[in-house]
Every structure is written in C-alpha cells, then in structure tokens.
Write a protein that holds these residues in place. Structure first.
Motif, PDB file in Angstrom:
ATOM      1  N   GLU A   1      34.677  90.404  63.654  1.00 36.23           N
ATOM      2  CA  GLU A   1      34.184  90.790  62.333  1.00 36.23           C
ATOM      3  C   GLU A   1      34.024  92.301  62.213  1.00 36.23           C
ATOM      4  OE1 GLU A   1      30.639  88.433  62.020  1.00 36.23           O
ATOM      5  OE2 GLU A   1      31.725  86.705  61.221  1.00 36.23           O
ATOM      6  N   LEU A   2      33.513  92.948  63.250  1.00 34.06           N
ATOM      7  CA  LEU A   2      33.372  94.401  63.212  1.00 34.06           C
ATOM      8  C   LEU A   2      34.731  95.074  63.086  1.00 34.06           C
ATOM      9  CD1 LEU A   2      30.641  94.958  65.935  1.00 34.06           C
ATOM     10  CD2 LEU A   2      30.419  95.494  63.504  1.00 34.06           C
ATOM     11  N   TYR A   3      35.712  94.548  63.792  1.00 33.86           N
ATOM     12  CA  TYR A   3      37.042  95.147  63.788  1.00 33.86           C
ATOM     13  C   TYR A   3      37.766  94.878  62.470  1.00 33.86           C
ATOM     14  CZ  TYR A   3      41.799  96.266  65.255  1.00 33.86           C
ATOM     15  OH  TYR A   3      43.062  96.791  65.337  1.00 33.86           O
ATOM     16  N   ARG A   4      37.787  93.620  62.034  1.00 34.44           N
ATOM     17  CA  ARG A   4      38.554  93.263  60.833  1.00 34.44           C
ATOM     18  C   ARG A   4      37.811  93.587  59.533  1.00 34.44           C
ATOM     19  NH1 ARG A   4      43.536  92.892  60.200  1.00 34.44           N
ATOM     20  NH2 ARG A   4      43.177  91.536  58.455  1.00 34.44           N
ATOM     21  N   SER A   5      36.537  93.246  59.452  1.00 31.59           N
ATOM     22  CA  SER A   5      35.804  93.423  58.199  1.00 31.59           C
ATOM     23  C   SER A   5      35.030  94.732  58.159  1.00 31.59           C
ATOM     24  CB  SER A   5      34.830  92.264  57.993  1.00 31.59           C
ATOM     25  OG  SER A   5      35.528  91.043  57.976  1.00 31.59           O
ATOM     26  N   GLY A   6      34.571  95.172  59.317  1.00 43.21           N
ATOM     27  CA  GLY A   6      33.771  96.381  59.376  1.00 43.21           C
ATOM     28  C   GLY A   6      34.589  97.646  59.499  1.00 43.21           C
ATOM     29  N   SER A   7      35.893  97.507  59.615  1.00 44.84           N
ATOM     30  CA  SER A   7      36.813  98.644  59.722  1.00 44.84           C
ATOM     31  C   SER A   7      36.471  99.583  60.867  1.00 44.84           C
ATOM     32  CB  SER A   7      36.852  99.427  58.412  1.00 44.84           C
ATOM     33  OG  SER A   7      37.288  98.594  57.367  1.00 44.84           O
ATOM     34  N   HIS A   8      35.976  99.019  61.966  1.00 45.31           N
ATOM     35  CA  HIS A   8      35.689  99.810  63.157  1.00 45.31           C
ATOM     36  C   HIS A   8      36.907  99.799  64.071  1.00 45.31           C
ATOM     37  CE1 HIS A   8      31.378 100.299  62.433  1.00 45.31           C
ATOM     38  NE2 HIS A   8      31.361  99.037  62.028  1.00 45.31           N
ATOM     39  N   THR A   9      37.073 100.866  64.844  1.00 46.43           N
ATOM     40  CA  THR A   9      38.118 100.870  65.862  1.00 46.43           C
ATOM     41  C   THR A   9      37.660 100.003  67.025  1.00 46.43           C
ATOM     42  OG1 THR A   9      37.220 102.772  67.057  1.00 46.43           O
ATOM     43  CG2 THR A   9      38.791 103.236  65.254  1.00 46.43           C
ATOM     44  N   GLN A  10      38.595  99.653  67.891  1.00 48.79           N
ATOM     45  CA  GLN A  10      38.215  98.851  69.059  1.00 48.79           C
ATOM     46  C   GLN A  10      37.238  99.628  69.929  1.00 48.79           C
ATOM     47  OE1 GLN A  10      41.518  97.141  71.144  1.00 48.79           O
ATOM     48  NE2 GLN A  10      42.300  96.146  69.315  1.00 48.79           N
ATOM     49  N   ARG A  11      37.411 100.919  70.025  1.00 52.49           N
ATOM     50  CA  ARG A  11      36.492 101.741  70.821  1.00 52.49           C
ATOM     51  C   ARG A  11      35.081 101.694  70.225  1.00 52.49           C
ATOM     52  NH1 ARG A  11      38.540 107.412  72.184  1.00 52.49           N
ATOM     53  NH2 ARG A  11      39.515 106.238  73.826  1.00 52.49           N
ATOM     54  N   GLU A  12      34.973 101.787  68.896  1.00 54.82           N
ATOM     55  CA  GLU A  12      33.658 101.721  68.251  1.00 54.82           C
ATOM     56  C   GLU A  12      33.016 100.350  68.460  1.00 54.82           C
ATOM     57  OE1 GLU A  12      34.528 104.800  64.533  1.00 54.82           O
ATOM     58  OE2 GLU A  12      34.920 102.652  64.276  1.00 54.82           O
ATOM     59  N   VAL A  13      33.810  99.301  68.355  1.00 55.00           N
ATOM     60  CA  VAL A  13      33.288  97.943  68.587  1.00 55.00           C
ATOM     61  C   VAL A  13      32.783  97.825  70.019  1.00 55.00           C
ATOM     62  CG1 VAL A  13      33.882  95.493  68.699  1.00 55.00           C
ATOM     63  CG2 VAL A  13      34.754  96.888  66.817  1.00 55.00           C
ATOM     64  N   ALA A  14      33.559  98.346  70.963  1.00 53.98           N
ATOM     65  CA  ALA A  14      33.149  98.303  72.370  1.00 53.98           C
ATOM     66  C   ALA A  14      31.821  99.017  72.561  1.00 53.98           C
ATOM     67  CB  ALA A  14      34.221  98.925  73.255  1.00 53.98           C
ATOM     68  N   HIS A  15      31.673 100.168  71.940  1.00 58.69           N
ATOM     69  CA  HIS A  15      30.426 100.934  72.065  1.00 58.69           C
ATOM     70  C   HIS A  15      29.259 100.155  71.444  1.00 58.69           C
ATOM     71  CE1 HIS A  15      27.765 104.348  72.388  1.00 58.69           C
ATOM     72  NE2 HIS A  15      27.491 104.227  71.094  1.00 58.69           N
ATOM     73  N   LEU A  16      29.477  99.592  70.259  1.00 55.36           N
ATOM     74  CA  LEU A  16      28.417  98.843  69.579  1.00 55.36           C
ATOM     75  C   LEU A  16      27.966  97.622  70.381  1.00 55.36           C
ATOM     76  CD1 LEU A  16      29.754  98.968  65.915  1.00 55.36           C
ATOM     77  CD2 LEU A  16      27.647 100.016  66.749  1.00 55.36           C
ATOM     78  N   LEU A  17      28.917  96.960  71.041  1.00 55.62           N
ATOM     79  CA  LEU A  17      28.597  95.742  71.784  1.00 55.62           C
ATOM     80  C   LEU A  17      28.306  96.002  73.263  1.00 55.62           C
ATOM     81  CD1 LEU A  17      31.180  93.252  70.229  1.00 55.62           C
ATOM     82  CD2 LEU A  17      28.792  93.595  69.606  1.00 55.62           C
ATOM     83  N   GLY A  18      28.527  97.229  73.716  1.00 54.68           N
ATOM     84  CA  GLY A  18      28.268  97.571  75.107  1.00 54.68           C
ATOM     85  C   GLY A  18      29.245  96.929  76.080  1.00 54.68           C
ATOM     86  N   ILE A  19      30.515  96.853  75.664  1.00 55.97           N
ATOM     87  CA  ILE A  19      31.551  96.256  76.505  1.00 55.97           C
ATOM     88  C   ILE A  19      32.765  97.173  76.529  1.00 55.97           C
ATOM     89  CG2 ILE A  19      30.794  93.860  76.162  1.00 55.97           C
ATOM     90  CD1 ILE A  19      32.892  93.565  73.981  1.00 55.97           C
ATOM     91  N   SER A  20      33.764  96.858  77.342  1.00 56.60           N
ATOM     92  CA  SER A  20      34.959  97.696  77.444  1.00 56.60           C
ATOM     93  C   SER A  20      35.881  97.454  76.248  1.00 56.60           C
ATOM     94  CB  SER A  20      35.709  97.394  78.735  1.00 56.60           C
ATOM     95  OG  SER A  20      36.344  96.130  78.653  1.00 56.60           O
ATOM     96  N   THR A  21      36.704  98.460  75.960  1.00 60.18           N
ATOM     97  CA  THR A  21      37.663  98.315  74.868  1.00 60.18           C
ATOM     98  C   THR A  21      38.713  97.259  75.204  1.00 60.18           C
ATOM     99  OG1 THR A  21      38.940 100.175  75.727  1.00 60.18           O
ATOM    100  CG2 THR A  21      37.404 100.648  73.945  1.00 60.18           C
ATOM    101  N   THR A  22      39.000  97.110  76.478  1.00 57.52           N
ATOM    102  CA  THR A  22      39.960  96.075  76.873  1.00 57.52           C
ATOM    103  C   THR A  22      39.410  94.697  76.544  1.00 57.52           C
ATOM    104  OG1 THR A  22      40.803  97.487  78.624  1.00 57.52           O
ATOM    105  CG2 THR A  22      41.279  95.136  78.802  1.00 57.52           C
TER     106      THR A  22
END
Length: 173
Positions: free
Chosen positions: A127-148
């Motif tokens: 949802e963050l990536y598709r609807s929130g228009s966040h990059t994968q790196r931003e999603v990783a930072h928000l969730l505290g996980i790796s971009t991979t």
C-alpha cells in the motif's frame, strides 16, 4: 587466497556509482537504480554456483543492466494491470454500462479481499508503494526492513492479487 566471489563483491563496492549509472540509464530514476544495484549484489553474492568470470566488471554491469530491464518490464506490466483501476479515478460512471461497473466493482472487491489475506507487513509495504507513492527505499525505512525485502513483499502482493483475480475469472466461466 581470496574467497570465491570476493572479486565480484569488491566490484560492487568500488564501482557502485558506475553501476548505478548503468541502471539509471535504463530506469531513468536514481532511487530505483540504487535498488537494482543492491538486488544485483544480492543475486551475485547469494549464487550457489561459482564460476570463473573473465571480465568481472562487464559481467556485473550486464547483470545490473538486465535487472534494470526486468524492473522496467515489471513496472510496465504493473501499470497495465492497474491502469483500468487508475483510469476509473478520473472517469465518470455514466460512461460505463451498469454491467461494466458491477464487474469493475467486483474485481476491486476481489483485490481488496486478496490484500486483506496478506500478512500485515506485506500489505502495508504494498500500500505504501502503490498508493502512498513511496519509493521502495522509503518503504524500507518506514517499516525498518531492507529494500530487497520490500521488493519481494511487493512482488508477493502483486502475485497474490493477480492470482486472486485469475482465480475469480476462472470460477466465473
């Protein structure tokens, strides 16, 4: 004696800006290019079969370029997959017949149900990536996980939604 594959891993450290440029030329986006370089590093470092590479910089550059092309293709596919839904945001309902509206609503409900079946963190990343228009790196930072991991979670969510829609289409026949 150096460990097998160490030379390739060193190339990622020493040639990272060059590799990011290779990916960015294909993708047109520096953040996505950095994600692709990281994915390439993981792919090469996790390879179970080691083989001699005669031109390691060319080999690593080719892997990065191929992964960037794959990402472009996947992005284009995702765009076509969700284009109908996104076009519907700007279109009025009067342009569709009641049957088309009902079918579209049913498909949307199917996607919502499929997303609800996902683990919370996977659904949130999607949802963050598709609807929130966040990059994968931003999603990783928000969730505290790796971009991979974010990349895999988004892929899993898309696959699950696609399978859910295909399953519904098959059961409607």
């Amino acid at each position: 004696m150096p460990r097998p594959g160490a030379e390739l891993e060193d190339i990622f450290v020493n040639q990272r800006p060059r590799l990011c440029c290779v990916a960015a030329r294909v993708l047109g986006n520096a953040d996505q290019a950095d994600d692709v370089v990281q994915d390439a590093y993981l792919k090469i470092s996790e390879a179970t079969t080691l083989f001699e590479v005669k031109q390691p910089i060319s080999y690593v550059s080719r892997v990065v370029r191929n992964l960037a092309i794959d990402r472009c293709r996947r992005s284009a596919f995702e765009s076509t997959l969700f284009a109908k839904e996104e076009e519907g945001e700007a279109a009025s309902y009067a342009s569709h017949s009641p049957e088309v509206i009902a079918i579209d609503r049913q498909a949307l409900a199917q996607v919502v149900d499929a997303l609800d079946e996902l683990p919370e963190r996977t659904r949130r990343a999607f949802e963050l990536y598709r609807s929130g228009s966040h990059t994968q790196r931003e999603v990783a930072h928000l969730l505290g996980i790796s971009t991979t991991l974010v990349n895999f979670m988004i892929r899993d969510a898309l696959t699950h939604c696609r399978q859910s829609l295909q399953g519904q289409a098959l059961s409607d026949r």
